[in-house]
Write a protein that holds these residues in place. Structure first.
Motif, mmCIF file in Angstrom:
data_model
loop_
_atom_site.group_PDB
_atom_site.id
_atom_site.type_symbol
_atom_site.label_atom_id
_atom_site.label_comp_id
_atom_site.label_asym_id
_atom_site.label_seq_id
_atom_site.Cartn_x
_atom_site.Cartn_y
_atom_site.Cartn_z
ATOM 1 N N GLN A 5 0.832 -1.204 0.000
ATOM 2 C CA GLN A 5 0.000 0.000 0.000
ATOM 3 C C GLN A 5 0.869 1.257 0.000
ATOM 4 N N ALA A 6 1.957 1.227 0.747
ATOM 5 C CA ALA A 6 2.865 2.370 0.780
ATOM 6 C C ALA A 6 3.524 2.576 -0.583
ATOM 7 N N ILE A 7 3.914 1.487 -1.238
ATOM 8 C CA ILE A 7 4.520 1.594 -2.565
ATOM 9 C C ILE A 7 3.530 2.194 -3.551
ATOM 10 N N VAL A 8 2.291 1.738 -3.508
ATOM 11 C CA VAL A 8 1.256 2.294 -4.386
ATOM 12 C C VAL A 8 1.080 3.779 -4.106
ATOM 13 N N ARG A 9 1.060 4.144 -2.832
ATOM 14 C CA ARG A 9 0.900 5.553 -2.462
ATOM 15 C C ARG A 9 2.079 6.390 -2.975
ATOM 16 N N TYR A 10 3.305 5.885 -2.802
ATOM 17 C CA TYR A 10 4.475 6.615 -3.296
ATOM 18 C C TYR A 10 4.407 6.805 -4.814
ATOM 19 N N ASN A 11 3.999 5.772 -5.536
ATOM 20 C CA ASN A 11 3.884 5.887 -6.988
ATOM 21 C C ASN A 11 2.792 6.878 -7.379
ATOM 22 N N SER A 12 1.685 6.881 -6.651
ATOM 23 C CA SER A 12 0.612 7.852 -6.925
ATOM 24 C C SER A 12 1.095 9.273 -6.668
ATOM 25 N N GLU A 13 1.811 9.457 -5.568
ATOM 26 C CA GLU A 13 2.368 10.776 -5.262
ATOM 27 C C GLU A 13 3.331 11.220 -6.360
ATOM 28 N N ALA A 14 4.117 10.281 -6.870
ATOM 29 C CA ALA A 14 5.065 10.604 -7.938
ATOM 30 C C ALA A 14 4.331 11.031 -9.200
ATOM 31 N N CYS A 15 3.256 10.341 -9.541
ATOM 32 C CA CYS A 15 2.465 10.716 -10.724
ATOM 33 C C CYS A 15 1.898 12.115 -10.576
ATOM 34 N N ARG A 16 1.361 12.394 -9.413
ATOM 35 C CA ARG A 16 0.775 13.715 -9.159
ATOM 36 C C ARG A 16 1.855 14.793 -9.236
ATOM 37 N N ALA A 26 8.756 14.070 -7.407
ATOM 38 C CA ALA A 26 8.367 12.803 -8.037
ATOM 39 C C ALA A 26 9.491 11.776 -7.879
ATOM 40 N N MET A 27 10.723 12.204 -8.107
ATOM 41 C CA MET A 27 11.858 11.287 -7.984
ATOM 42 C C MET A 27 12.047 10.833 -6.543
ATOM 43 N N LEU A 28 11.823 11.724 -5.602
ATOM 44 C CA LEU A 28 11.940 11.352 -4.195
ATOM 45 C C LEU A 28 10.905 10.284 -3.834
ATOM 46 N N SER A 29 9.676 10.470 -4.286
ATOM 47 C CA SER A 29 8.624 9.481 -4.013
ATOM 48 C C SER A 29 8.961 8.139 -4.651
ATOM 49 N N LEU A 30 9.487 8.176 -5.862
ATOM 50 C CA LEU A 30 9.849 6.929 -6.539
ATOM 51 C C LEU A 30 11.037 6.248 -5.855
ATOM 52 N N ALA A 31 11.969 7.032 -5.350
ATOM 53 C CA ALA A 31 13.093 6.450 -4.617
ATOM 54 C C ALA A 31 12.598 5.716 -3.379
ATOM 55 N N MET A 32 11.605 6.280 -2.717
ATOM 56 C CA MET A 32 11.028 5.617 -1.540
ATOM 57 C C MET A 32 10.318 4.328 -1.953
ATOM 58 N N ALA A 33 9.590 4.380 -3.067
ATOM 59 C CA ALA A 33 8.904 3.185 -3.559
ATOM 60 C C ALA A 33 9.914 2.099 -3.916
ATOM 61 N N LEU A 34 10.993 2.478 -4.580
ATOM 62 C CA LEU A 34 12.034 1.511 -4.955
ATOM 63 C C LEU A 34 12.665 0.869 -3.729
ATOM 64 N N ARG A 35 13.011 1.676 -2.752
ATOM 65 C CA ARG A 35 13.635 1.162 -1.533
ATOM 66 C C ARG A 35 12.741 0.129 -0.861
ATOM 67 N N LEU A 36 11.472 0.475 -0.759
ATOM 68 C CA LEU A 36 10.530 -0.430 -0.105
ATOM 69 C C LEU A 36 10.301 -1.700 -0.925
ATOM 70 N N HIS A 48 8.396 -1.377 -12.109
ATOM 71 C CA HIS A 48 7.420 -0.328 -12.425
ATOM 72 C C HIS A 48 7.949 1.040 -11.993
ATOM 73 N N SER A 49 8.488 1.115 -10.794
ATOM 74 C CA SER A 49 9.006 2.390 -10.296
ATOM 75 C C SER A 49 10.222 2.842 -11.096
ATOM 76 N N LYS A 50 11.093 1.901 -11.465
ATOM 77 C CA LYS A 50 12.268 2.245 -12.268
ATOM 78 C C LYS A 50 11.862 2.797 -13.629
ATOM 79 N N LYS A 51 10.841 2.156 -14.235
ATOM 80 C CA LYS A 51 10.358 2.634 -15.529
ATOM 81 C C LYS A 51 9.808 4.058 -15.400
ATOM 82 N N HIS A 52 9.071 4.302 -14.341
ATOM 83 C CA HIS A 52 8.523 5.637 -14.108
ATOM 84 C C HIS A 52 9.659 6.648 -13.923
ATOM 85 N N MET A 53 10.715 6.260 -13.215
ATOM 86 C CA MET A 53 11.873 7.141 -13.056
ATOM 87 C C MET A 53 12.479 7.474 -14.421
#
Length: 92
Positions: A5-16, A26-36, A48-53
């Motif tokens: 759920q946190a990863i999904v939230r981080y990716n949503s925040e990155a999109c926004r 956006a990159m900070l949110s994706l970095a958090m998603a990647l770490r998790l 998915h997060s790497k592709k978005h980055m």
């Protein structure tokens, strides 16, 4: 699982943030998603997060970083696709 759920939230925040032009956020949110995603061993979410980055780097005019992210995402996807397939050694 709260981590997913946190990863999904981080990716949503990155999109926004990306839509709003806040690429650093956006990159900070994706970095958090990647770490998790790495911590809980979820390569599909990591890819998915790497592709978005990569998309964000491309948009920011940083093609080398974008290419690296896309290649890493592709490598992760190939690993995922090959999991569970039998390994044939050619013996006979």
């Amino acid at each position: 699982m709260p981590e997913i759920q946190a990863i999904v939230r981080y990716n949503s925040e990155a999109c926004r943030a990306e839509r709003e032009g806040r690429l650093d956020q956006a990159m900070l949110s994706l970095a958090m998603a990647l770490r998790l995603a790495r911590e809980i061993d979820r390569p599909r979410l990591e890819a998915h997060s790497k592709k978005h980055m990569g998309r964000i780097y491309a948009r920011a005019g940083r093609p080398e970083e974008a290419e690296l992210c896309f290649r890493m995402a592709l490598r992760l996807r190939r690993v995922i696709e090959n999991q569970g397939r039998p390994c044939f050694t050619g013996g006979g």
